[in-house]
Motif scaffolding. Structure first.
Motif, PDB file in Angstrom:
ATOM      1  N   ASN A 247       2.560   7.635   1.518  1.00 53.14           N
ATOM      2  CA  ASN A 247       3.701   7.002   0.875  1.00 53.14           C
ATOM      3  C   ASN A 247       3.193   6.285  -0.369  1.00 53.14           C
ATOM      4  O   ASN A 247       2.257   5.477  -0.287  1.00 53.14           O
ATOM      5  N   ASP A 248       3.813   6.563  -1.504  1.00 54.10           N
ATOM      6  CA  ASP A 248       3.343   5.997  -2.771  1.00 54.10           C
ATOM      7  C   ASP A 248       3.904   4.618  -3.062  1.00 54.10           C
ATOM      8  O   ASP A 248       3.471   3.963  -4.016  1.00 54.10           O
ATOM      9  N   THR A 249       4.871   4.165  -2.292  1.00 49.10           N
ATOM     10  CA  THR A 249       5.536   2.902  -2.626  1.00 49.10           C
ATOM     11  C   THR A 249       5.467   1.858  -1.517  1.00 49.10           C
ATOM     12  O   THR A 249       5.356   0.669  -1.798  1.00 49.10           O
TER      13      THR A 249
ATOM     14  N   GLN B 100      -2.131   1.016   0.938  1.00 48.47           N
ATOM     15  CA  GLN B 100      -1.267   1.972   0.253  1.00 48.47           C
ATOM     16  C   GLN B 100      -1.822   3.377   0.467  1.00 48.47           C
ATOM     17  O   GLN B 100      -2.753   3.800  -0.220  1.00 48.47           O
TER      18      GLN B 100
ATOM     19  N   SER C  74      -1.729   6.636  -0.318  1.00 58.14           N
ATOM     20  CA  SER C  74      -1.200   7.560  -1.318  1.00 58.14           C
ATOM     21  C   SER C  74      -2.196   8.669  -1.642  1.00 58.14           C
ATOM     22  O   SER C  74      -2.036   9.368  -2.628  1.00 58.14           O
TER      23      SER C  74
END
Length: 367
Positions: free
Chosen positions: A117-119, A160, A162
């Motif tokens: 998940n990038d956010t 994070q 990502s």
């Protein structure tokens, strides 16, 4: 350098575990080619789980501690602080929870199949083994750990995810023999009979957050030196400054040697925030380096001149025990670049740390 052994061990664990990617879906060609959805991106997250209070006490009990304590394999005070057989749960709002297998004897854990998940970042919750925590101990162990009950503990550092590999992630776990015991004794002495079990009971508190203010680290965030002369203030709840001394069974002192100070300044940069039951609103916690400014003739220290800057931290209440490591910043005087100096090499890619970007400054642009 010992740091290389730690990084290598994490890289090896990640390589052995694989990236957790799904098998590719065969696709035809031409007008009859099926329409398929690409599999969700997955990652492998790995790291180490340890008791930060045990690490501090083991380090302080070492005959010649040396530099700031570091999270590097092979160091006796770390070997006596890692938690074997623990499980680590990664979770976050709107994210699918995933849990590791039991950690190794060296405290290493790994979770495969973590959805990228990038956010939205994950946080790591360390879950104690069913049979209780048993620390490694031999003739090189600086301090014999007292019996204690350990609790699920959330490390508030965001992860994070990502990319396909996130290594060197720390999960933290604390027990009843450290700051929690000192806080319970203090609240009882203040007129509110409190046990450690009460502190983790959602009917009695809205959670306890343990903040440890660290000096700047020269190697990623692997060095965990404590910053002295730190004052703390919270917008809600009760923020208590903590101290440590070799345990002697003194009134108010926990079995690990922690105690609550009567004023808001901690000499080891350690604090406990006790939130009221039912708390839901974010709480801002501000720490200040109270060391006096340098005299004109004073030499600069290894991190620059004191006082050091410390960014405030906002915590969202959650039941149970949470830990947040707060890092002070360097404070070097302005440096004019030398036009004859060779250009610096490009910054190293540290995306493997999976550090979430800082939240936007709500007060940016204000005078």
């Amino acid at each position: 350098m010992k740091a290389s052994s730690l990084t290598a061990s994490f890289l090896l664990a990640a390589a052995l575990g694989g990236c957790g990617d799904s098998e590719p879906v065969p696709v035809g060609s031409g007008v009859d080619a099926p329409v398929v959805e690409l599999p969700a991106r997955q990652a492998t997250v790995s790291g180490m789980v340890f008791d930060p209070e045990a690490l501090y006490v083991q380090y302080m009990s070492t005959e010649e501690p040396g530099d700031d304590p570091g999270v590097f394999d092979g160091i006796p005070y770390l070997a006596a602080s890692v938690v074997p057989e623990a499980r680590v749960r990664l979770y976050g709002p709107g994210l699918t929870d995933v849990t590791s297998d039991a950690s190794s004897g060296g405290g290493h854990w790994q979770v495969q199949g973590v959805l990228s998940n990038d956010t939205v970042p994950y946080v790591a919750e360390a879950i104690p083994p069913e049979g209780g925590v048993v620390f490694h101990s031999d003739e090189s162990t600086p301090f014999e750990m007292p019996p204690a009950t350990y609790y699920p503990t959330t490390h508030l550092r965001p992860i994070q995810v990502s990319r396909t590999q996130c290594i060197a992630q720390t999960a933290l776990m604390v027990g009843s023999a450290g700051a929690l015991d000192a806080v319970a004794q203090h609240l009882t002495a203040q007129g509110t009979a409190t046990t450690v079990a009460d502190l983790v009971n959602p009917a009695r508190t809205g959670g306890v957050v343990l903040f440890w203010v660290h000096t700047p680290s020269f190697f990623y965030d692997f060095y965990l030196g404590s910053l002295d002369e730190v004052a703390g203030e919270a917008s809600a709840g009760t923020l208590l400054a903590l101290d440590w001394a070799a345990p002697e069974g003194l009134p108010g002192q926990s079995p690990l040697g922690f105690s609550v100070l009567p004023d808001p300044v901690s000499h080891i940069g350690y604090f406990a925030l006790v939130l009221p039951p039912g708390a839901t609103q974010p709480v801002q916690v501000t720490f200040t380096d109270t060391h006096p400014p340098p005299a004109p003739e004073e030499e600069m220290g290894p991190y620059g001149f004191r006082p050091l800057p410390i960014e405030p931290f906002t915590v969202t209440p959650r039941p149970g025990i949470s830990v947040q490591r707060v890092r002070a910043g360097f404070n070097y005087p302005p440096h004019e670049p030398d036009p004859l100096e060779d250009p610096h090499p490009p910054e190293e890619d540290v995306s493997w740390l999976c550090q979430a970007p800082p939240p936007p400054d709500e007060h940016a642009g204000e005078e």
